[in-house]
Scaffold this motif. Structure first.
Motif, PDB file in Angstrom:
ATOM      1  N   ALA A   1       0.965  -1.324   0.048  1.00 20.44           N
ATOM      2  CA  ALA A   1       0.053   0.051  -0.045  1.00 20.44           C
ATOM      3  C   ALA A   1       0.848   1.112  -0.010  1.00 20.44           C
ATOM      4  N   ASP A  50       1.053   4.112  -2.822  1.00 20.48           N
ATOM      5  CA  ASP A  50       0.837   5.451  -2.565  1.00 20.48           C
ATOM      6  C   ASP A  50       1.970   6.526  -2.979  1.00 20.48           C
ATOM      7  N   GLU A  99      -4.007   5.754  -9.241  1.00 21.62           N
ATOM      8  CA  GLU A  99      -4.872   6.671  -8.957  1.00 21.62           C
ATOM      9  C   GLU A  99      -6.062   6.115  -8.098  1.00 21.62           C
ATOM     10  N   GLY A 100      -5.733   4.889  -7.652  1.00 17.03           N
ATOM     11  CA  GLY A 100      -6.740   3.901  -6.852  1.00 17.03           C
ATOM     12  C   GLY A 100      -6.610   4.032  -5.398  1.00 17.03           C
ATOM     13  N   ASP A 101      -7.417   3.130  -4.757  1.00 21.95           N
ATOM     14  CA  ASP A 101      -7.187   2.937  -3.218  1.00 21.95           C
ATOM     15  C   ASP A 101      -6.037   1.973  -3.150  1.00 21.95           C
ATOM     16  N   THR A 124      -4.793   0.859  -0.273  1.00 19.93           N
ATOM     17  CA  THR A 124      -5.022   0.041   0.878  1.00 19.93           C
ATOM     18  C   THR A 124      -5.798  -1.085   0.206  1.00 19.93           C
ATOM     19  N   LEU A 125      -6.956  -0.715  -0.388  1.00 16.68           N
ATOM     20  CA  LEU A 125      -7.944  -1.663  -0.854  1.00 16.68           C
ATOM     21  C   LEU A 125      -7.329  -2.935  -1.932  1.00 16.68           C
TER      22      LEU A 125
END
Length: 76
Positions: free
Chosen positions: A9, A13, A19-21, A23-24
């Protein structure tokens, strides 16, 4: 969150093109890879041939990456 998931993650970051999440995506990736690895180990312990299991392992990883890239849904 596992250490590996956290590290992934953090890397996502830091990636300016992602550009996504983070952590998910990290959670989905770790869960999918873990499921694939456990199934591969179970089959090898059961005595299935390495070549067959290895081919299936690679195919499952390909499906994992496709699902992460495109989402999960019925094949068209």
């Amino acid at each position: 969150m596992s250490e590996l998931q956290g590290a992934l993650a953090e890397e996502l970051d830091r990636d300016p093109t992602f550009e996504g999440d983070a952590t998910l995506l990290a959670a989905f990736f770790i869960a999918g890879y873990s499921a694939t690895l456990v199934e591969t180990a179970r089959r090898r312990i059961a005595g299935e041939p390495a070549t067959t299991v290895g081919q299936d392992h690679r195919a499952r990883l390909d499906r994992l990456f496709t699902a992460l890239r495109n989402g999960v849904g019925p094949a068209s």
